[in-house]
Design a protein around this motif. Sequence first.
Motif, short mmCIF file in Angstrom:
data_model
loop_
_atom_site.label_atom_id
_atom_site.label_comp_id
_atom_site.label_asym_id
_atom_site.label_seq_id
_atom_site.Cartn_x
_atom_site.Cartn_y
_atom_site.Cartn_z
N PHE A 171 12.30 55.43 5.89
CA PHE A 171 13.76 55.57 5.90
C PHE A 171 14.42 54.33 6.49
CE2 PHE A 171 17.69 56.65 8.10
CZ PHE A 171 18.41 57.28 7.10
N SER A 172 13.84 53.79 7.55
CA SER A 172 14.45 52.62 8.19
C SER A 172 14.50 51.43 7.24
CB SER A 172 13.67 52.25 9.46
OG SER A 172 12.32 51.95 9.17
N ASN B 253 17.33 52.01 4.88
CA ASN B 253 18.59 51.95 5.61
C ASN B 253 18.99 50.51 5.91
OD1 ASN B 253 20.81 53.21 6.93
ND2 ASN B 253 19.82 52.85 8.90
N GLN C 293 22.39 48.81 4.44
CA GLN C 293 23.46 48.23 5.24
C GLN C 293 23.88 46.87 4.70
OE1 GLN C 293 21.75 48.33 9.17
NE2 GLN C 293 22.51 50.39 9.60
N SER D 5 25.59 53.07 4.74
CA SER D 5 24.76 53.52 5.85
C SER D 5 24.06 54.81 5.44
CB SER D 5 25.60 53.77 7.10
OG SER D 5 24.83 54.42 8.10
N THR E 251 22.05 56.47 7.28
CA THR E 251 22.12 57.38 8.43
C THR E 251 23.38 58.21 8.39
OG1 THR E 251 20.83 55.83 9.79
CG2 THR E 251 22.12 57.51 10.94
N ARG F 260 23.31 60.69 5.50
CA ARG F 260 22.45 61.85 5.79
C ARG F 260 23.12 62.80 6.76
NH1 ARG F 260 16.29 60.88 7.74
NH2 ARG F 260 17.36 59.95 9.52
N GLU F 261 23.82 62.26 7.74
CA GLU F 261 24.49 63.11 8.73
C GLU F 261 25.61 63.93 8.12
OE1 GLU F 261 25.68 60.38 11.74
OE2 GLU F 261 23.70 60.33 12.72
#
Length: 217
Positions: free
Chosen positions: A58-59, A62, A66, A71, A73, A76-77
Amino acid sequence: MFPELNDLLSTTPDRTEQGKLTLLCDAKTDGSFLVHHFLSFYLKANCKVCFVALVQSFSHYNIVGQKLGVSLTAARERGQLVFLEGLKSSVGLFFHTQEAPHPLQFLREASAGNLQLLYEFVQDTLKPMDGGETPWKYPVLLVDDLSVLLSLGVGAVSVLDFMQYCRAVVCCEWKLRILWRRPSQPTAQRDRSLTYQYKIQDKNVSFFAKGMSPAIL
């Protein structure tokens, strides 16, 4: 998202089309940048994205995202992106007891090939919300990449069946060779194919007509 690639494909996040099967194929070149392009493209298009990542963490996605202006992250949030991290999940699958069936359960089976749980994960992730109202434009499935399933021992027929079932849930074929098909015309007239060379930069990609890249002049 690479604007120059959008120009070649005659598309923008504001006018995306639902009902497409998109297959990325590369030969003697690295086409992984296309995965990052379409991931950022559909997030910017406000689509609900299910990403089955079997190659990178994932990183990794991500960090690249970016650079392309999204983003993962944050996506997903807010529930726009559902990310199945195959590398991390497979470790937990082998070394920890699973309380519930896992989408990658086929890895623990003696004869790998049953992708039903993976399909059900995709189906549950992208099914319409109760009441039919959703803040997202339409569902999108990305898999990076399908050939990993073959390397893990899944049969080609099982992979094709998985694709067909997923296509019934959502549909997205892209290649570096761009093919336009006009159903209302004879085959010889409705297909138009273009081949481009490209140069990947830090936050962009440049395309050249075949034989016109500065790198080979």
